[in-house]
Design an enzyme around this catalytic site. Structure first.
Site, PDB file in Angstrom:
ATOM      1  N   TYR A  15      43.241 -39.919 -86.254  1.00 39.83           N
ATOM      2  CA  TYR A  15      44.105 -41.068 -86.484  1.00 39.83           C
ATOM      3  C   TYR A  15      43.323 -42.383 -86.423  1.00 39.83           C
ATOM      4  O   TYR A  15      43.912 -43.448 -86.291  1.00 39.83           O
ATOM      5  CB  TYR A  15      45.228 -41.101 -85.440  1.00 39.83           C
ATOM      6  CG  TYR A  15      46.338 -40.094 -85.657  1.00 39.83           C
ATOM      7  CD1 TYR A  15      46.739 -39.714 -86.926  1.00 39.83           C
ATOM      8  CD2 TYR A  15      47.009 -39.541 -84.579  1.00 39.83           C
ATOM      9  CE1 TYR A  15      47.768 -38.807 -87.115  1.00 39.83           C
ATOM     10  CE2 TYR A  15      48.046 -38.633 -84.753  1.00 39.83           C
ATOM     11  CZ  TYR A  15      48.418 -38.276 -86.030  1.00 39.83           C
ATOM     12  OH  TYR A  15      49.446 -37.384 -86.211  1.00 39.83           O
ATOM     13  N   HIS A  53      59.031 -37.375 -94.823  1.00 42.05           N
ATOM     14  CA  HIS A  53      57.696 -37.482 -95.402  1.00 42.05           C
ATOM     15  C   HIS A  53      57.728 -36.870 -96.794  1.00 42.05           C
ATOM     16  O   HIS A  53      58.063 -35.697 -96.943  1.00 42.05           O
ATOM     17  CB  HIS A  53      56.679 -36.748 -94.529  1.00 42.05           C
ATOM     18  CG  HIS A  53      56.489 -37.371 -93.184  1.00 42.05           C
ATOM     19  ND1 HIS A  53      57.421 -37.283 -92.182  1.00 42.05           N
ATOM     20  CD2 HIS A  53      55.476 -38.102 -92.692  1.00 42.05           C
ATOM     21  CE1 HIS A  53      56.984 -37.939 -91.120  1.00 42.05           C
ATOM     22  NE2 HIS A  53      55.809 -38.441 -91.399  1.00 42.05           N
ATOM     23  N   HIS A  64      60.967 -44.154 -92.265  1.00 38.80           N
ATOM     24  CA  HIS A  64      61.442 -44.049 -90.884  1.00 38.80           C
ATOM     25  C   HIS A  64      62.605 -45.012 -90.674  1.00 38.80           C
ATOM     26  O   HIS A  64      62.570 -46.140 -91.162  1.00 38.80           O
ATOM     27  CB  HIS A  64      60.340 -44.440 -89.898  1.00 38.80           C
ATOM     28  CG  HIS A  64      59.107 -43.605 -89.994  1.00 38.80           C
ATOM     29  ND1 HIS A  64      58.158 -43.805 -90.958  1.00 38.80           N
ATOM     30  CD2 HIS A  64      58.672 -42.569 -89.245  1.00 38.80           C
ATOM     31  CE1 HIS A  64      57.185 -42.920 -90.795  1.00 38.80           C
ATOM     32  NE2 HIS A  64      57.474 -42.162 -89.767  1.00 38.80           N
ATOM     33  N   ASN A 119      46.571 -38.709 -97.261  1.00 41.48           N
ATOM     34  CA  ASN A 119      46.389 -37.879 -96.084  1.00 41.48           C
ATOM     35  C   ASN A 119      45.529 -36.687 -96.443  1.00 41.48           C
ATOM     36  O   ASN A 119      45.788 -36.029 -97.444  1.00 41.48           O
ATOM     37  CB  ASN A 119      47.755 -37.391 -95.592  1.00 41.48           C
ATOM     38  CG  ASN A 119      47.856 -37.327 -94.100  1.00 41.48           C
ATOM     39  OD1 ASN A 119      46.901 -36.954 -93.432  1.00 41.48           O
ATOM     40  ND2 ASN A 119      49.014 -37.663 -93.571  1.00 41.48           N
TER      41      ASN A 119
END
EC number: 4.2.1.-
Length: 172
Positions: free
Chosen positions: A49, A84, A109, A130
């Site tokens: 992260y 997602h 979100h 990602n």
């Protein structure tokens, strides 16, 4: 292609990848189906992260990963709802048993004022790419980690995991 993650998943002969695990991975994360998410995890995960200002774990246990993502301070917060969505994807075959999925991602979100989910307190959405890591074990692909890179955020994304009802309760 089989959608079951408990049996062997059909793979692409060129990339060695499985679309089912990627789809199911996000479906379970967004639905907060912790048991199904746990079932597709490799025993050890690489979690990086650092590009979003957080830590990196070269070898996080599946149990520790589950504890982190299901914690009230993160996705386990009953006042946070998320979805997602995967956009464009390409697969990089590292070996017969390792694949990297490069995914375009939008994570929406909403934080509610209470667990009854009636009143939205704030929204925060993220647009990112990602890297997802997958390993094949006994003929079954397992999710083995992630490395997100945020392109930009919308609304109050930085407050999503700080602005919920449970966080307010802890600060009182």
């Amino acid at each position: 292609m089989s959608q079951s993650l408990t049996s062997s998943v059909e793979t692409d002969s060129k990339t060695g990848s499985s679309k089912a695990i990627s789809f199911q991975d996000y479906l379970d994360l967004s639905a907060l189906d912790w048991a199904r998410l746990r079932a597709i995890l490799a025993p050890t995960l690489y979690v990086d992260y650092t590009k979003i200002g957080k830590e990196k774990w070269d070898a996080m246990s599946a149990d520790d990963f589950m504890a982190m993502v299901s914690n009230d301070d993160f996705l386990g917060d009953p006042c946070v709802k998320t979805q997602h969505l995967i956009g464009a994807t390409y697969w990089e075959r590292v070996s017969e048993s390792k694949v990297i999925g490069h995914h375009q991602l939008r994570a929406a979100h909403q934080v509610y004022t209470s667990p009854d989910l009636k009143t939205v307190k704030l929204r925060g959405h993220s647009h990112a790419t990602n890297e997802h890591y997958y390993v094949k074990s006994s003929g079954v692909w397992k999710f083995a980690g992630l490395k997100p890179e945020v392109r930009w955020n919308e609304y109050k994304f930085e407050e999503v995991f700080k602005g919920s009802y449970t966080q307010s309760e802890k600060q009182s």
